[in-house]
Scaffold this motif. Structure first.
Motif, PDB file in Angstrom:
ATOM      1  N   ASP A 141      49.756  -0.812  -9.942  1.00 17.59           N
ATOM      2  CA  ASP A 141      49.485   0.500 -10.517  1.00 17.59           C
ATOM      3  C   ASP A 141      49.790   1.566  -9.470  1.00 17.59           C
ATOM      4  O   ASP A 141      49.314   1.482  -8.338  1.00 17.59           O
ATOM      5  CB  ASP A 141      48.019   0.608 -10.935  1.00 17.59           C
ATOM      6  N   THR A 142      50.562   2.564  -9.862  1.00 17.39           N
ATOM      7  CA  THR A 142      50.992   3.560  -8.888  1.00 17.39           C
ATOM      8  C   THR A 142      49.960   4.677  -8.790  1.00 17.39           C
ATOM      9  O   THR A 142      50.186   5.798  -9.212  1.00 17.39           O
ATOM     10  CB  THR A 142      52.370   4.119  -9.275  1.00 17.39           C
ATOM     11  N   TYR A 143      48.809   4.349  -8.217  1.00 20.39           N
ATOM     12  CA  TYR A 143      47.796   5.365  -7.952  1.00 20.39           C
ATOM     13  C   TYR A 143      47.213   5.123  -6.572  1.00 20.39           C
ATOM     14  O   TYR A 143      47.300   4.026  -6.027  1.00 20.39           O
ATOM     15  CB  TYR A 143      46.688   5.317  -9.020  1.00 20.39           C
ATOM     16  N   TYR A 144      46.670   6.155  -6.037  1.00 23.49           N
ATOM     17  CA  TYR A 144      46.077   6.051  -4.712  1.00 23.49           C
ATOM     18  C   TYR A 144      44.566   6.211  -4.807  1.00 23.49           C
ATOM     19  O   TYR A 144      44.069   7.110  -5.454  1.00 23.49           O
ATOM     20  CB  TYR A 144      46.658   7.130  -3.783  1.00 23.49           C
ATOM     21  N   THR A 145      43.835   5.303  -4.174  1.00 20.15           N
ATOM     22  CA  THR A 145      42.379   5.335  -4.174  1.00 20.15           C
ATOM     23  C   THR A 145      41.884   5.510  -2.750  1.00 20.15           C
ATOM     24  O   THR A 145      42.256   4.748  -1.875  1.00 20.15           O
ATOM     25  CB  THR A 145      41.802   4.024  -4.741  1.00 20.15           C
ATOM     26  N   ASN A 146      41.050   6.505  -2.518  1.00 20.99           N
ATOM     27  CA  ASN A 146      40.512   6.735  -1.179  1.00 20.99           C
ATOM     28  C   ASN A 146      39.761   5.512  -0.664  1.00 20.99           C
ATOM     29  O   ASN A 146      39.166   4.773  -1.425  1.00 20.99           O
ATOM     30  CB  ASN A 146      39.557   7.935  -1.184  1.00 20.99           C
ATOM     31  N   ASN A 147      39.801   5.330   0.629  1.00 21.05           N
ATOM     32  CA  ASN A 147      39.047   4.273   1.289  1.00 21.05           C
ATOM     33  C   ASN A 147      39.518   2.879   0.882  1.00 21.05           C
ATOM     34  O   ASN A 147      38.710   1.960   0.746  1.00 21.05           O
ATOM     35  CB  ASN A 147      37.546   4.415   0.980  1.00 21.05           C
ATOM     36  N   SER A 148      40.835   2.711   0.695  1.00 24.69           N
ATOM     37  CA  SER A 148      41.338   1.400   0.277  1.00 24.69           C
ATOM     38  C   SER A 148      42.491   0.920   1.156  1.00 24.69           C
ATOM     39  O   SER A 148      43.372   0.209   0.694  1.00 24.69           O
ATOM     40  CB  SER A 148      41.796   1.456  -1.182  1.00 24.69           C
ATOM     41  N   LEU A 149      42.483   1.304   2.422  1.00 28.68           N
ATOM     42  CA  LEU A 149      43.519   0.853   3.353  1.00 28.68           C
ATOM     43  C   LEU A 149      43.076  -0.424   4.064  1.00 28.68           C
ATOM     44  O   LEU A 149      42.981  -0.468   5.294  1.00 28.68           O
ATOM     45  CB  LEU A 149      43.831   1.951   4.378  1.00 28.68           C
ATOM     46  N   TRP A 150      42.826  -1.481   3.301  1.00 31.94           N
ATOM     47  CA  TRP A 150      42.288  -2.694   3.913  1.00 31.94           C
ATOM     48  C   TRP A 150      43.220  -3.277   4.966  1.00 31.94           C
ATOM     49  O   TRP A 150      42.777  -3.924   5.911  1.00 31.94           O
ATOM     50  CB  TRP A 150      41.993  -3.748   2.839  1.00 31.94           C
ATOM     51  N   GLY A 151      44.515  -3.025   4.819  1.00 31.58           N
ATOM     52  CA  GLY A 151      45.472  -3.572   5.774  1.00 31.58           C
ATOM     53  C   GLY A 151      45.320  -3.017   7.169  1.00 31.58           C
ATOM     54  O   GLY A 151      45.818  -3.612   8.134  1.00 31.58           O
ATOM     55  N   MET A 152      44.624  -1.880   7.321  1.00 36.74           N
ATOM     56  CA  MET A 152      44.417  -1.282   8.637  1.00 36.74           C
ATOM     57  C   MET A 152      43.079  -1.711   9.262  1.00 36.74           C
ATOM     58  O   MET A 152      42.842  -1.474  10.437  1.00 36.74           O
ATOM     59  CB  MET A 152      44.448   0.244   8.546  1.00 36.74           C
ATOM     60  N   TYR A 153      42.195  -2.347   8.475  1.00 38.77           N
ATOM     61  CA  TYR A 153      40.846  -2.637   8.951  1.00 38.77           C
ATOM     62  C   TYR A 153      40.820  -3.837   9.892  1.00 38.77           C
ATOM     63  O   TYR A 153      41.789  -4.581  10.021  1.00 38.77           O
ATOM     64  CB  TYR A 153      39.901  -2.897   7.773  1.00 38.77           C
ATOM     65  N   SER A 165      44.947  -5.852   9.566  1.00 44.52           N
ATOM     66  CA  SER A 165      45.811  -5.962  10.749  1.00 44.52           C
ATOM     67  C   SER A 165      45.069  -5.736  12.059  1.00 44.52           C
ATOM     68  O   SER A 165      45.640  -5.940  13.126  1.00 44.52           O
ATOM     69  CB  SER A 165      46.945  -4.937  10.655  1.00 44.52           C
ATOM     70  N   GLN A 166      43.817  -5.290  11.990  1.00 40.89           N
ATOM     71  CA  GLN A 166      43.008  -4.966  13.173  1.00 40.89           C
ATOM     72  C   GLN A 166      43.494  -3.701  13.883  1.00 40.89           C
ATOM     73  O   GLN A 166      43.113  -3.430  15.023  1.00 40.89           O
ATOM     74  CB  GLN A 166      42.980  -6.125  14.184  1.00 40.89           C
ATOM     75  N   ALA A 167      44.345  -2.918  13.199  1.00 39.77           N
ATOM     76  CA  ALA A 167      44.825  -1.672  13.802  1.00 39.77           C
ATOM     77  C   ALA A 167      43.661  -0.736  14.108  1.00 39.77           C
ATOM     78  O   ALA A 167      43.655  -0.049  15.137  1.00 39.77           O
ATOM     79  CB  ALA A 167      45.824  -0.985  12.873  1.00 39.77           C
ATOM     80  N   GLY A 168      42.665  -0.695  13.226  1.00 36.60           N
ATOM     81  CA  GLY A 168      41.515   0.181  13.436  1.00 36.60           C
ATOM     82  C   GLY A 168      40.785  -0.109  14.732  1.00 36.60           C
ATOM     83  O   GLY A 168      40.266   0.808  15.380  1.00 36.60           O
ATOM     84  N   GLU A 169      40.738  -1.360  15.136  1.00 31.78           N
ATOM     85  CA  GLU A 169      40.092  -1.708  16.405  1.00 31.78           C
ATOM     86  C   GLU A 169      40.922  -1.232  17.591  1.00 31.78           C
ATOM     87  O   GLU A 169      40.378  -0.845  18.631  1.00 31.78           O
ATOM     88  CB  GLU A 169      39.842  -3.207  16.467  1.00 31.78           C
ATOM     89  N   ALA A 170      42.245  -1.262  17.435  1.00 33.01           N
ATOM     90  CA  ALA A 170      43.109  -0.737  18.495  1.00 33.01           C
ATOM     91  C   ALA A 170      42.910   0.768  18.644  1.00 33.01           C
ATOM     92  O   ALA A 170      42.863   1.291  19.769  1.00 33.01           O
ATOM     93  CB  ALA A 170      44.569  -1.055  18.186  1.00 33.01           C
ATOM     94  N   TRP A 171      42.777   1.485  17.528  1.00 27.24           N
ATOM     95  CA  TRP A 171      42.547   2.932  17.599  1.00 27.24           C
ATOM     96  C   TRP A 171      41.244   3.242  18.333  1.00 27.24           C
ATOM     97  O   TRP A 171      41.180   4.192  19.113  1.00 27.24           O
ATOM     98  CB  TRP A 171      42.481   3.536  16.198  1.00 27.24           C
TER      99      TRP A 171
END
Length: 473
Positions: A141-153, A165-171
């Motif tokens: 579905d082509t919609y964007y939902t806030n707080n749903s970037l699980w790939g960065m967590y 991806s654990q990117a958030g821990e690197a930040w």
């Protein structure tokens, strides 16, 4: 404000590539160029080869052996009534010692028949179809939902997801990237005016817009990169040629969407992204993929740009010696070639790349990293290809929100979406550890992969991306 290119039009279905093909009326053989005409839909349909291996009808890529005479070339082409429509001799080829380059040859014969007549000739290095590639994404579905970037967590982020991806821990450790690190996006173009991307797109300082090829790299005013599909400097068409460049924009957002308090964010808050657009309205060809790969190799060599990787979220062609040579030239220039493992067949089930190769991810070159997709629960995405000896690791690839054309956000799934997480991690590592070689970055990414049950025995590492863990390597 930096100059931009933008146009508005309706959203199409991306199904294939802007191709050129000519049917020859006679049997004349010539080394002279002929005028290209657009491939018709019927010609494209005729270009179906083995399953999953589409190519341009009536066209071959031919490389002659060094020192072959013009007469011998003409005689070889006469065997297939072939005419040369284009000679590809990139700056990267010349720097590697190539003198002949590669010829795109049109013939009245079907590609496989023509190839069989050319192969084995004493003057031929190789002859192969001009394969057609597609991006490796499937649309949700082509919609964007806030707080749903699980790939960065990561495990310790808020919100948390151990399979991100654990990117958030690197930040959190102040590793957010650097605009001194460059990434090439070989794909569709991307919307460089998008408010999430405009600060991280490249403006070429070596070739001001004046109608002159100032840096003599063969491309006039390549201010943001180059569109090899249309052979112009407009990397974002915004629909004027039937492609919204959604896929390329989505990839760019995962690698380097800005941290600006709105929308999404990429693995890198700061990075410099350059477009090597070769996927058009109906896909892209081997010939244009080669030009795109060599474009980045030349930029790095010519200007000393710190290009650490290219992102290659596409596939579908067969094994190409010509493309393999281009990837080897990138390897010699210390550029990683990070590639999607593929999305399986028409049944939507991932294939084993050990058994049936998927290109370009299956090329056995040291700079290649092949990427599978996983879900937010750690399962291998159902569509994702795998391979215990040919696919290196997994990364978030299902339900990934990122930037799309016309300042929008969309959710896509595919190994196309997993690959830019790994490319982003490579850029993040290069920013944290300047001067690292391609081999060092690859080793860090693979050696830090987190063991994952769904990937055990299905990837080389048996694990998933850990962008933060890689920084300790």
């Amino acid at each position: 404000m930096k100059h931009k290119h933008m146009a508005v039009f309706s959203k199409p279905l991306l199904v294939g590539g802007l191709l050129s093909a000519v049917f020859l009326a006679g049997c004349e053989s010539s080394l002279d160029k002929i005028q290209d005409e657009p491939t018709t839909q019927s010609q494209l349909a005729d270009a179906q080869g083995e399953p999953g291996r589409d190519y341009v009808a009536n066209e071959l890529l031919v490389k002659f052996k060094a020192g072959v005479s013009e007469e011998a070339k003409a005689n070889a082409l006469a065997r297939i009534s072939g005419k040369v429509s284009e000679k590809i001799l990139t700056k990267a080829m010349e720097r590697a010692g190539e003198k002949e380059g590669l010829m795109v040859v049109h013939t009245p014969l079907q590609a496989l028949e023509a190839m069989s007549k050319m192969k084995g000739g004493p003057e031929i290095e190789y002859a192969e179809p001009n394969y057609i590639y597609q991006h490796t994404a499937t649309s949700n579905d082509t919609y964007y939902t806030n707080n749903s970037l699980w790939g960065m967590y990561g495990d310790a982020t808020s919100p948390a997801n151990q399979f991100g991806s654990q990117a958030g821990e690197a930040w959190a450790a102040n590793h957010t990237g650097s605009n001194t690190v460059y990434v090439g996006i070989i794909d569709e173009g991307f919307q460089n005016t998008h408010p999430e991307l405009d600060a991280n797109e490249w403006d070429n300082p070596y070739d001001p817009v004046d109608g002159v090829d100032n840096d003599k790299n063969g491309y006039i005013d390549d201010t943001d990169g180059w569109d090899f599909d249309s052979n112009d400097n407009t990397i974002y068409d915004g629909g004027t040629r039937g492609s919204l460049d959604d896929h390329g924009t989505h990839v760019a957002g995962t690698i380097g969407a800005e941290r600006n308090g709105t929308g999404v964010v990429g693995v890198n808050w700061s990075v410099t992204m350059i477009s090597g657009k070769f996927l058009g309205r109906r896909g892209g060809t081997t010939a244009n993929a080669i030009k795109a790969v060599d474009y980045f190799t030349d930029l790095k060599t010519r200007h000393g740009l710190n290009i650490v990787a290219t992102n290659n979220s596409w596939g579908g062609g067969g094994s190409s010696s010509a493309l393999l040579d281009a990837i080897k030239r990138a390897n010699a220039a210390n550029i990683l070639f990070i590639a999607a493992a593929g999305n399986g067949g028409s049944d939507g089930v991932g294939d084993n790349n050990d058994a049936v190769a998927s290109f370009p991810s299956n090329y056995d070159v040291p700079n290649v990293i092949a990427v599978a997709a996983i879900t937010s629960t750690g399962a291998k995405s159902s569509f994702s290809n795998y391979g215990a000896t040919t696919v290196d690791l997994g990364a978030p690839g299902s339900g990934i929100n990122s930037t799309t054309a016309f300042n929008t956000y969309s959710s896509y799934s595919g190994t196309s979406m997993a690959t830019p997480h790994v490319t982003g991690a490579a850029a993040l590592y290069a920013a944290a550890k300047p001067g690292s070689s391609a081999a060092q970055i690859k080793n860090a990414l693979l050696s830090s992969a987190v063991p994952t049950t769904s990937l055990a025995g299905r990837t080389v590492t048996g694990g998933r991306l850990d962008a933060n863990g890689a920084l300790s390597k």
